[in-house]
Write a protein that holds these residues in place. Structure first.
Motif, short mmCIF file in Angstrom:
data_model
loop_
_atom_site.label_atom_id
_atom_site.label_comp_id
_atom_site.label_asym_id
_atom_site.label_seq_id
_atom_site.Cartn_x
_atom_site.Cartn_y
_atom_site.Cartn_z
N LYS A 1 8.70 29.69 -3.96
CA LYS A 1 9.46 28.76 -3.13
C LYS A 1 10.82 29.34 -2.78
O LYS A 1 11.28 29.26 -1.64
CB LYS A 1 9.63 27.43 -3.86
CG LYS A 1 8.39 26.57 -3.94
CD LYS A 1 8.71 25.26 -4.63
CE LYS A 1 7.48 24.36 -4.71
NZ LYS A 1 7.78 23.07 -5.39
N LEU B 1 3.17 30.42 2.88
CA LEU B 1 3.58 29.02 3.00
C LEU B 1 2.39 28.08 2.86
O LEU B 1 2.50 27.00 2.25
CB LEU B 1 4.28 28.80 4.35
CG LEU B 1 5.58 29.57 4.57
CD1 LEU B 1 6.12 29.32 5.97
CD2 LEU B 1 6.63 29.18 3.54
N GLN B 2 1.23 28.49 3.41
CA GLN B 2 0.04 27.66 3.29
C GLN B 2 -0.43 27.58 1.83
O GLN B 2 -0.86 26.52 1.35
CB GLN B 2 -1.08 28.22 4.18
CG GLN B 2 -2.33 27.37 4.21
CD GLN B 2 -2.07 25.97 4.74
OE1 GLN B 2 -1.34 25.80 5.71
NE2 GLN B 2 -2.66 24.96 4.09
N ASN C 1 1.74 25.18 0.03
CA ASN C 1 1.36 23.80 0.36
C ASN C 1 0.09 23.38 -0.35
O ASN C 1 -0.04 22.23 -0.82
CB ASN C 1 1.18 23.66 1.87
CG ASN C 1 2.49 23.79 2.63
OD1 ASN C 1 3.56 23.49 2.08
ND2 ASN C 1 2.43 24.23 3.87
N ASP C 2 -0.89 24.31 -0.44
CA ASP C 2 -2.13 23.99 -1.13
C ASP C 2 -1.90 23.72 -2.62
O ASP C 2 -2.47 22.78 -3.19
CB ASP C 2 -3.14 25.12 -0.96
CG ASP C 2 -3.58 25.27 0.49
OD1 ASP C 2 -3.38 24.31 1.27
OD2 ASP C 2 -4.09 26.35 0.85
N GLU D 1 0.87 22.71 -4.01
CA GLU D 1 1.57 21.43 -4.13
C GLU D 1 0.62 20.27 -3.89
O GLU D 1 0.71 19.22 -4.55
CB GLU D 1 2.73 21.38 -3.14
CG GLU D 1 3.91 22.28 -3.52
CD GLU D 1 5.06 22.11 -2.56
OE1 GLU D 1 4.83 21.65 -1.42
OE2 GLU D 1 6.20 22.45 -2.93
N SER D 2 -0.31 20.44 -2.94
CA SER D 2 -1.27 19.37 -2.69
C SER D 2 -2.19 19.14 -3.88
O SER D 2 -2.49 18.00 -4.24
CB SER D 2 -2.10 19.71 -1.45
OG SER D 2 -3.07 18.72 -1.19
#
Length: 554
Positions: free
Chosen positions: A393, A488-489, A492-493, A495-496
């Motif tokens: 991050k 970045l993807q 996001n994954d 974190e999801s």
């Protein structure tokens, strides 16, 4: 009876209890009279006893009085002498000559001031900045009534200008020390600069002197400032100029509770001293967050931004240096290329000026900055493990901001015809930079490790011209944008997945259904959701048969 000892030659007199026996003197018997206890009446006399007691009491009182007066006089003299000695020692700390100047002069080949000028002593200068005149006025006591914050990137020449100004007045009325993150070390360095040992100045020290570590660092710093204030009052009466206290590398303080308390303590004193023309405090900082902390309480603070040199000044100084030390006159094209690669940062110009191959040294500087940025903030792509989530991050936010600065450079307006060709590094407002990164806390850390710089006007840009060139090279690598997007993807994954909770309903495995019914609650406006399980017909029949069999068995 009288007995003489021939060996010892001691006369012993033994008196019988009923008088003198033997050949005693008749006058003694007559004096004794009929009283068998001669002499006991005087010993038992109350008046004689009280007299002896008064004599003993008077003797003891006189002894105590003499001893108490002696100790009190000695303690008072020690107390007065200690106070005088502390002020005298601190006053000597502001006399001409400073250890900082001596340390700075050791091994220094050329002074940090500008090419065409010469000092009255005959010392040639390397680079003279436009801000030097203002710094001189602050240090020699001409500019008063304010305290100052010098802010700029590392290597722009802030400390060098302060040392040059101190050298011109031989350090008279000036004290300078380096800040530190640890408050105890800060306290020790302040005491060394002020020649103050932090011993307690009370009369009990005459018997048992208290150590300097028995109190907190902030309390000791406050006591040192109290003594400094007395010296400043004496100086204002005699000299008419304020003392100057310089805190170098002020950004090294931690941005935590202790660091903020120390900043508040020093700023309160700086405000008070500036209003009364007692002491001019100068803060030297590389980081923007110090300005944010000081701005909250600042009323008499002046901010001086120290930036890179403009093109004409940097090229002129570089040409004169090469002419003096290398006996060569580099062409203007070479000098312009040097400036386009490293800009007007003094720390880079010093390295280039002393190098045999200037252009190669410029490339080495750019490559060093690029590797520093990659070592701190390189991204790992779509295959990264979830254990490095926090670090990625931090790294991806830096890469996003660097990519935004490179894109902003492409959209810069064309230069006007009268432009001297100085660098116009793209910059983004601080709040927009935080919006681009989607984080507000990382930018201060980037500024601290010299990746990005936050100017005094709250704009974010690359820390230097070589760093901006490093951004350009990194973003121009094949597949960089796809690699950044994949990172970045992946973030996001992860974190999801961290936000997703899986619920397994075992009653639905056999084909059942849940019915969700929303009803009005007991109170007005309240909604209640009821959940019930709807079973299949076959399952219901089997359940009834099972219940019937159970009843028959019972």
């Amino acid at each position: 009876m009288v007995v003489r000892c021939l060996k010892c030659r001691v006369l012993r007199i033994e008196l019988a209890a009923n008088g003198v026996q033997g050949n005693g003197d008749s006058s003694v018997n007559a004096a004794s009279g009929s009283n068998p206890h001669y002499g006991s009446s005087s010993q038992n006399d109350p008046q004689s006893l009280w007299t002896k007691m008064l004599e003993a009491a008077a003797t003891a009182f006189a002894s105590i009085l003499v001893l108490g007066t002696g100790f009190a006089t000695g303690g008072y003299m020690y107390h007065r002498f200690y106070k005088w000695l502390v002020l005298h020692k601190m006053e000597r700390a502001f006399q001409p000559g400073d250890p900082v100047l001596e340390l700075a002069a050791i091994g220094k080949e050329v002074p940090n001031s500008i090419a065409p000028c010469k000092e009255q002593e005959g010392d040639e200068h390397w680079i003279l900045r436009d801000e030097q005149a203002k710094i001189d006025a602050i240090v020699d006591g001409t500019d008063r009534g304010h305290y100052h914050l010098l802010i700029g990137e590392k290597g722009t020449g802030k400390s060098s200008m302060l040392l040059d100004a101190m050298k011109k007045v031989e350090g008279e009325g000036i004290s300078m020390f380096e800040a530190h993150a640890d408050l105890e070390i800060f306290r020790i360095r302040l005491g060394r600069a002020l020649n103050f040992e932090f011993h307690e100045d009370y009369i009990g020290s005459y018997f048992s002197e208290r150590g300097p570590r028995d109190s907190t660092a902030l309390l000791d710093i406050e006591r040192a400032f109290n003594k400094l204030e007395k010296i400043a009052l004496l100086r204002r009466k005699t000299v008419g100029k304020p003392l100057v206290l310089i805190v170098n590398a002020f950004h090294l303080l931690r941005d935590d509770e202790d660091g903020r308390d120390l900043i508040e303590l020093i700023q309160q004193r700086a405000e008070q001293w500036a209003a009364s023309n007692l002491v001019t405090v100068v803060f030297n900082s590389d980081d923007y967050w110090v300005y944010e902390r000081l701005k909250v309480l600042a009323t008499r603070m002046e901010v001086t931004a120290i930036a890179d040199l403009p093109k004409s000044q940097a090229m002129s100084a570089l040409a004169k240096y090469r002419q003096k030390y290398f006996q060569e006159a580099p062409p203007s094209e070479t000098l312009a290329e040097v400036y386009s690669r490293v800009g007007g940062r003094l720390t880079f110009l010093n390295r280039v000026a002393k190098s045999k191959d200037m252009l190669r040294t410029c490339d080495d500087i750019i490559d060093t900055e690029r590797r520093w940025f990659l070592n701190q903030c390189w991204i790992l792509g779509a295959e990264m493990d979830d254990d490095v989530m926090d670090q990625q991050k931090y790294a991806s936010a830096a890469m996003v901001l660097a990519h935004a600065l490179v894109n902003a450079e492409k959209n810069l307006p064309p230069r006007p015809p009268d432009d001297d060709g100085s660098h116009n590094i793209p910059k983004i407002p601080l709040h927009i930079a935080r919006q681009i990164m989607t984080r507000a806390d990382f930018i201060q850390q980037y500024d601290h490790i010299n990746l990005f710089a936050i100017t005094s006007t709250a704009h974010v840009r690359a820390d230097s011209v070589p760093m901006q060139r490093a951004f350009r090279r990194i973003c121009a690598e094949p597949g960089f944008e796809e690699h950044l997007e994949a990172t970045l993807q992946r973030i996001n994954d992860i974190e999801s997945l961290g936000r997703t909770r899986e619920i397994v309903a075992k009653d639905l495995v056999l084909g059942g259904k849940y019915n969700f019914i929303t009803k009005d609650g007991a109170s007005w406006g309240e909604k209640v959701t009821e959940v019930s399980l709807e079973e299949k017909a076959e399952e219901a029949e089997e359940k009834k048969v099972d219940e019937g069999d159970g009843n028959e068995e019972s």
